[in-house]
Design a protein around this motif. Structure first.
Motif, PDB file in Angstrom:
ATOM      1  N   LYS A  19       0.828  -1.215   0.000  1.00  0.00           N
ATOM      2  CA  LYS A  19       0.000   0.000   0.000  1.00  0.00           C
ATOM      3  C   LYS A  19       0.860   1.261   0.000  1.00  0.00           C
ATOM      4  O   LYS A  19       0.637   2.174  -0.799  1.00  0.00           O
ATOM      5  N   ASN A  20       1.845   1.304   0.886  1.00  0.00           N
ATOM      6  CA  ASN A  20       2.691   2.493   0.986  1.00  0.00           C
ATOM      7  C   ASN A  20       3.547   2.690  -0.264  1.00  0.00           C
ATOM      8  O   ASN A  20       3.750   3.815  -0.718  1.00  0.00           O
ATOM      9  N   GLU A  21       4.052   1.588  -0.813  1.00  0.00           N
ATOM     10  CA  GLU A  21       4.857   1.685  -2.042  1.00  0.00           C
ATOM     11  C   GLU A  21       4.004   2.219  -3.194  1.00  0.00           C
ATOM     12  O   GLU A  21       4.480   3.021  -4.000  1.00  0.00           O
TER      13      GLU A  21
ATOM     14  N   GLU B   1       3.472   6.004  -2.725  1.00  0.00           N
ATOM     15  CA  GLU B   1       4.663   6.820  -2.923  1.00  0.00           C
ATOM     16  C   GLU B   1       5.226   6.734  -4.336  1.00  0.00           C
ATOM     17  O   GLU B   1       5.696   7.738  -4.887  1.00  0.00           O
TER      18      GLU B   1
ATOM     19  N   VAL C 172      -7.197   4.486   0.953  1.00  0.00           N
ATOM     20  CA  VAL C 172      -6.061   4.846   0.102  1.00  0.00           C
ATOM     21  C   VAL C 172      -6.537   5.703  -1.066  1.00  0.00           C
ATOM     22  O   VAL C 172      -5.895   6.694  -1.436  1.00  0.00           O
TER      23      VAL C 172
END
Length: 544
Positions: free
Chosen positions: A454-456, A459, A508
């Motif tokens: 999710k974070n990748e 970003e 998200v």
């Protein structure tokens, strides 16, 4: 690269307007059945007419349909928010307001001629059973679900059932090119009223509510607790496009922000009986900054919260004038599975304001046309175009001037976006162009996203020009025209957000789209200015 330049007018904007905002509060109705349903000549006349048609009319007539029309005509003479709910719609309406239903827990599209899973609801029956995005459901208990155009409501009814019962599914998994047999045990599946929540800044949380159902307060408390654990000391409560819901739930939400014994609202029925609702000691976000976002489609329970906070000088209301619904309905069973939501009282904000728009010149057509007129009057572009009456002027305890009649006017006005910006929002929210396009894009090859966390994804992922041009072709094939390249950044962000929603979660997706939200940009500016002002006050205090 060839650019396709064209235009879109305000028509698509108007088509996106949500009407039929009629959900009101649930109040105690004190009259006994004996008082309510005593025989009188008016009721006898209607009963006799139906009997005459049943037994004497020359042709066979469906008198149920006549009764439905009669009930609607009667309610049409009252107010725009007293409504009839037919028997065949009651179950869905009840589930929506209860906040859950019993089923297998998937969202899906009919892709070509087959039910295809968009996402299994996390921790729901299908999720636990191992159903994955992209799975095709071919059979349910040997009942064929592919190869024919089956209405969505019929598909849903075949997958629903009693809690604890099992449904045997035959599934084709495209990613593995094989068929699977799965048994899913039906269970309660939540219908979320909290759309999304995330940290907008280091100490400002964001939380969006789409309606006020039975489960909303619990969902709110759960989301708020998680935001506070992440460091939220301030909150953005997004009530845009929220048509309302249960009065009692709105009172509980307002109580979260108001200190003990503050008046939330009062209601008055035709006998003049007044019922007041006060805040309790249970609030979880008292004495902390809150920004409430509203727009022209925020109604009913949304307006109760905005009005309660504004009249108590708590927080900041940001956006555009709300819908203007100050009537309270109670749902009453009609004995045959149908029901009526009848207006039983008016509600007033703590200063005594009624924010109900006038409906004296007509029912639905005139009432909702006046709402649509906001698009042409300039009200959505300039706060100076909002018409207010001095006779409806009120003052809060803190000395702020507020107005009754026709909705809540925000403390900070934010104009509506350009035609093309609003067209993109409509394509996303109302017409699901982005969602459908991304669904078909993922169907071609989901493996390209398998390695993203999710974070990748947040970003590092960027929508490339190939996907952007494919979306343009997709939209042009549906006869929609706009200057795509002038809105390239916004469109690419919405494409990314829809990928995120189908791969990860609505939280998200909301985080990605929030960067292009003008109201959230204003909130950030207000928050930064407030922090700066406090810093200056502190410095001046030290100098003194």
């Amino acid at each position: 690269m060839e650019k396709r330049n064209s235009y879109i007018g305000p028509t698509l904007l108007a088509l996106a307007v949500a009407v039929g905002i009629f959900i009101g509060g649930k109040l105690h109705f004190n009259d006994t059945p004996e008082k309510l349903f005593t025989t009188n000549s008016k009721k006898d006349k209607l009963n006799r007419l139906i009997d005459y048609i049943d037994y004497e009319y020359v042709d066979d007539i469906d008198t149920d349909s006549i009764v439905d029309v009669t009930v609607n005509n009667i309610l049409g003479k009252l107010d725009p928010h007293s409504v009839y709910i037919p028997k065949d719609e009651m179950k869905q309406v009840s589930e929506n307001m209860k906040g859950d239903f019993v089923g297998i827990g998937i969202s899906f599209y009919m892709y070509r001629d087959t039910i295809t899973v968009i996402r299994a609801i996390k921790n729901g029956p299908s999720y636990v059973s191992g159903i994955k995005p992209g799975d095709r459901i071919l059979l349910a208990n040997n009942d064929t679900l592919y190869g024919k155009r089956i209405p969505n409501n019929e598909i849903v009814s075949r997958l629903k059932g009693k809690a604890g019962t099992k449904v045997d599914l035959k599934i084709y998994r495209k990613s593995e090119d094989r068929r699977l047999n799965m048994t899913v045990t039906r269970d309660k599946v939540p219908i979320k009223s909290v759309d999304a929540y995330y940290m907008l800044t280091r100490d400002v949380g964001y939380l969006k509510i789409n309606r006020f159902a039975e489960s909303t307060h619990k969902e709110f408390k759960d989301a708020l607790r998680k935001l506070k654990l992440r460091g939220a000391q301030k909150l953005v409560l997004d009530l845009r496009d929220n048509p309302g819901g249960y009065l009692g739930i709105a009172e509980k939400l307002a109580d979260e922000f108001l200190v003990d014994d503050k008046l939330i609202l009062f209601t008055k029925n035709k006998k003049g009986k007044i019922k007041r609702a006060f805040a309790t000691k249970k609030g979880g976000f008292e004495d902390k900054p809150v920004y409430v976002l509203i727009n022209e489609r925020s109604a009913s329970a949304s307006e109760i919260i905005a009005g309660a906070l504004q009249d108590n000088d708590v927080g900041t209301i940001v956006g555009r004038r709300s819908f203007g619904k100050g009537l309270v309905q109670r749902e009453m069973d009609l004995g045959d599975g149908s029901a009526v939501r009848l207006t039983v009282s008016r509600y007033y904000t703590p200063t005594g304001r009624s924010i109900q728009r006038s409906y004296k010149n007509g029912h639905n057509k005139d009432y909702y046309q006046k709402f649509m007129d906001r698009y042409s009057s300039g009200e959505l572009v300039s706060v100076d175009s909002i018409k207010v009456a001095d006779s409806l002027k009120f003052k809060t305890p803190g000395g702020k001037i507020v107005y009754g009649g026709g909705g809540i006017i925000p403390d900070v006005f934010v104009p509506i976006g350009s035609n093309e910006e609003e067209a993109i929002n409509s394509m996303d929210d109302t017409y699901e162009f982005f969602s459908r396009f991304i669904f078909e894009h993922l169907e071609k090859d989901r493996t390209q996203y398998m390695d993203y966390t999710k974070n990748e994804f947040l970003e590092n992922f960027r929508v490339d020009d190939i996907l952007f041009d494919q979306f343009i072709d997709f939209v042009l094939n549906r006869k929609i025209k706009l200057d795509f390249y002038a809105q390239e950044d916004r469109i690419k962000a919405y494409l990314k957000a829809n990928i995120a929603e189908q791969l990860f979660s609505p939280n998200v997706a909301a985080q990605i789209k929030g960067k292009y939200d003008s109201m959230l940009s204003i909130v950030k500016e207000l928050d930064e200015q407030e922090a700066l002002d406090k810093s200056e006050e502190k410095t001046l205090g030290l100098n003194d």
